[in-house]
Design a protein around this motif. Structure first.
Motif, short mmCIF file in Angstrom:
data_model
loop_
_atom_site.label_atom_id
_atom_site.label_comp_id
_atom_site.label_asym_id
_atom_site.label_seq_id
_atom_site.Cartn_x
_atom_site.Cartn_y
_atom_site.Cartn_z
N LEU A 44 0.86 -1.18 0.00
CA LEU A 44 0.00 0.00 0.00
C LEU A 44 0.90 1.23 0.00
O LEU A 44 1.76 1.37 0.88
N LEU A 45 0.75 2.09 -1.00
CA LEU A 45 1.57 3.29 -1.14
C LEU A 45 0.68 4.51 -0.97
O LEU A 45 -0.35 4.64 -1.65
N MET A 46 1.08 5.44 -0.09
CA MET A 46 0.34 6.66 0.15
C MET A 46 1.28 7.85 0.03
O MET A 46 2.26 7.96 0.77
N ASP A 47 1.02 8.74 -0.91
CA ASP A 47 1.80 9.95 -1.13
C ASP A 47 0.83 11.12 -0.98
O ASP A 47 -0.10 11.26 -1.77
N TYR A 48 1.04 11.95 0.04
CA TYR A 48 0.05 12.98 0.34
C TYR A 48 0.70 14.13 1.10
O TYR A 48 1.84 14.03 1.57
N GLY A 49 -0.02 15.23 1.21
CA GLY A 49 0.46 16.38 1.96
C GLY A 49 -0.66 17.37 2.14
O GLY A 49 -1.75 17.23 1.57
N CYS A 50 -0.40 18.39 2.94
CA CYS A 50 -1.43 19.40 3.19
C CYS A 50 -0.81 20.79 3.21
O CYS A 50 0.42 20.95 3.22
N VAL A 51 -1.67 21.79 3.21
CA VAL A 51 -1.24 23.19 3.28
C VAL A 51 -1.68 23.75 4.63
O VAL A 51 -2.84 23.62 5.02
N TYR A 52 -0.72 24.37 5.32
CA TYR A 52 -1.00 25.02 6.60
C TYR A 52 -0.50 26.45 6.51
O TYR A 52 0.68 26.69 6.32
N ASN A 53 -1.43 27.40 6.63
CA ASN A 53 -1.09 28.83 6.51
C ASN A 53 -0.24 29.11 5.26
O ASN A 53 0.72 29.88 5.31
N GLY A 54 -0.60 28.45 4.18
CA GLY A 54 0.04 28.73 2.90
C GLY A 54 1.22 27.85 2.56
O GLY A 54 1.70 27.89 1.42
N TYR A 55 1.70 27.05 3.51
CA TYR A 55 2.91 26.25 3.28
C TYR A 55 2.59 24.76 3.21
O TYR A 55 1.72 24.26 3.93
N CYS A 56 3.33 24.06 2.36
CA CYS A 56 3.00 22.69 1.99
C CYS A 56 3.83 21.65 2.74
O CYS A 56 4.98 21.89 3.12
N SER A 57 3.25 20.49 2.90
CA SER A 57 3.97 19.31 3.36
C SER A 57 3.85 18.23 2.30
O SER A 57 3.04 18.32 1.37
N ASP A 58 4.66 17.18 2.45
CA ASP A 58 4.67 16.09 1.46
C ASP A 58 5.38 14.90 2.09
O ASP A 58 6.45 15.05 2.68
N MET A 59 4.78 13.73 2.00
CA MET A 59 5.42 12.51 2.49
C MET A 59 4.87 11.32 1.75
O MET A 59 3.73 11.34 1.26
N THR A 60 5.67 10.27 1.63
CA THR A 60 5.20 9.01 1.05
C THR A 60 5.55 7.88 2.00
O THR A 60 6.69 7.79 2.48
N ARG A 61 4.59 7.04 2.27
CA ARG A 61 4.80 5.84 3.07
C ARG A 61 4.29 4.64 2.30
O ARG A 61 3.19 4.65 1.75
N THR A 62 5.11 3.61 2.24
CA THR A 62 4.73 2.34 1.62
C THR A 62 4.87 1.25 2.66
O THR A 62 5.86 1.20 3.38
N PHE A 63 3.87 0.39 2.76
CA PHE A 63 3.98 -0.74 3.68
C PHE A 63 3.18 -1.90 3.13
O PHE A 63 2.30 -1.74 2.28
N TYR A 64 3.53 -3.09 3.57
CA TYR A 64 2.79 -4.27 3.12
C TYR A 64 1.72 -4.61 4.16
O TYR A 64 1.89 -4.38 5.36
N PHE A 65 0.61 -5.10 3.67
CA PHE A 65 -0.55 -5.32 4.52
C PHE A 65 -0.64 -6.78 4.94
O PHE A 65 -0.90 -7.67 4.13
N LYS A 66 -0.37 -7.02 6.21
CA LYS A 66 -0.54 -8.32 6.87
C LYS A 66 0.55 -9.34 6.54
O LYS A 66 1.05 -10.02 7.41
N GLU A 67 0.91 -9.48 5.26
CA GLU A 67 1.90 -10.48 4.88
C GLU A 67 2.69 -9.98 3.68
O GLU A 67 2.24 -9.08 2.96
N VAL A 68 3.91 -10.55 3.48
CA VAL A 68 4.76 -10.07 2.39
C VAL A 68 5.68 -11.19 1.93
O VAL A 68 6.10 -12.04 2.72
N SER A 69 5.99 -11.19 0.63
CA SER A 69 6.93 -12.17 0.08
C SER A 69 8.36 -11.72 0.38
O SER A 69 8.61 -10.55 0.66
N ASP A 70 9.29 -12.65 0.28
CA ASP A 70 10.70 -12.30 0.51
C ASP A 70 11.18 -11.27 -0.51
O ASP A 70 11.94 -10.35 -0.17
#
Length: 255
Positions: free
Chosen positions: A130-156
């Motif tokens: 699951l990949l999430m790339d998002y950000g917000c504006v606070y008093n005119g200034y921006c944020s930005d971050m991306t987090r990727t993680f596997y849900f419950k189980e993952v292959s090698d």
């Protein structure tokens, strides 16, 4: 009339943010004034943030961090990418954000291989990245971050891809100091990913500058020889994208 009455001879403007129509309108009503495009010079000044700007960006980024902590308890089998994107945006606005700083990206499974995909109706299931790339504006200034993680189980293999991207992110961040060429940061992350056999699958620059807009003048790329200066804020976001399989990106903002 105001321009003519004040006997202005030169008028500086940001040519990045003015349309041809507006520019022509000014020229037609003030043919005795010299219009001086100054976007490059203004953007160079904007690259170094003041203490007040740093506080606002930090606040915007903290809202994003809090949203990530919140969304982890929201995600479960059966919710869609669109559901998660809507919840992220709702949480950020409820906690002080004016708006998102760009269109929220939430992708799952094989769709994570789309670096700038659009959230769809795909339902989250066990074993998904699951990949999430998002950000917000606070008093005119921006944020930005991306987090990727596997849900419950993952292959090698998928775990290895994730760990490679995470290590590339951390290696580039560890090299940041005043005076280092920005291209060296890109090269550090890119070489680590290449050494693991995924070089062609890292198909974008390492980072971008941020402030009043989500992509300001300046970047962290293999061709930018500008040197890091205290007060700069830019992203470090290496990625690996395997078409129709999986994609991983880890993005942090660095001051």
């Amino acid at each position: 009339n105001i321009l003519l009455e004040n006997q202005i001879k030169n008028l500086v403007f940001e040519d990045d943010f003015i349309s041809v129509k507006v520019f022509n309108m000014f020229i037609n009503i003030a043919d005795n004034i010299e219009f001086c495009p100054m976007s490059y010079d203004i953007n160079k000044i904007r690259m170094i943030k003041s203490d007040e700007e740093l506080e606002l960006i930090a606040k915007a980024e903290q809202i994003g961090v809090d949203a990530f902590k919140h969304i982890l308890s929201y995600i479960k089998p059966g919710v869609s990418e669109k559901d998660i994107a809507a919840e992220l945006e709702y949480f950020m606005k409820k906690n002080g954000a004016e708006k998102t700083s760009f269109d929220t990206i939430v992708l799952s499974g094989e769709r994570t291989a789309l670096p700038h995909g659009v959230p769809g109706d795909r339902i989250i299931k066990n074993g998904d990245f699951l990949l999430m790339d998002y950000g917000c504006v606070y008093n005119g200034y921006c944020s930005d971050m991306t987090r990727t993680f596997y849900f419950k189980e993952v292959s090698d293999e998928h775990r290895h891809i994730y760990e490679t991207v995470r290590k590339a992110n951390e290696a580039a961040i560890a090299k940041i100091k005043p005076g280092i060429p920005l291209c060296e940061l890109d090269n550090t992350a890119r070489q680590l990913i290449t050494d693991e056999g995924y070089g062609p699958q890292f198909n974008h620059r390492l980072g971008h500058f941020i402030g009043l807009s989500e992509h300001e003048f300046g970047d962290v790329s293999s061709v930018n020889t500008d040197k890091a200066v205290p007060g700069m804020i830019f992203s470090i976001e290496p990625g690996i994208y395997l078409t129709d399989d999986t994609g991983v990106r880890v993005e942090d903002l660095v001051l």
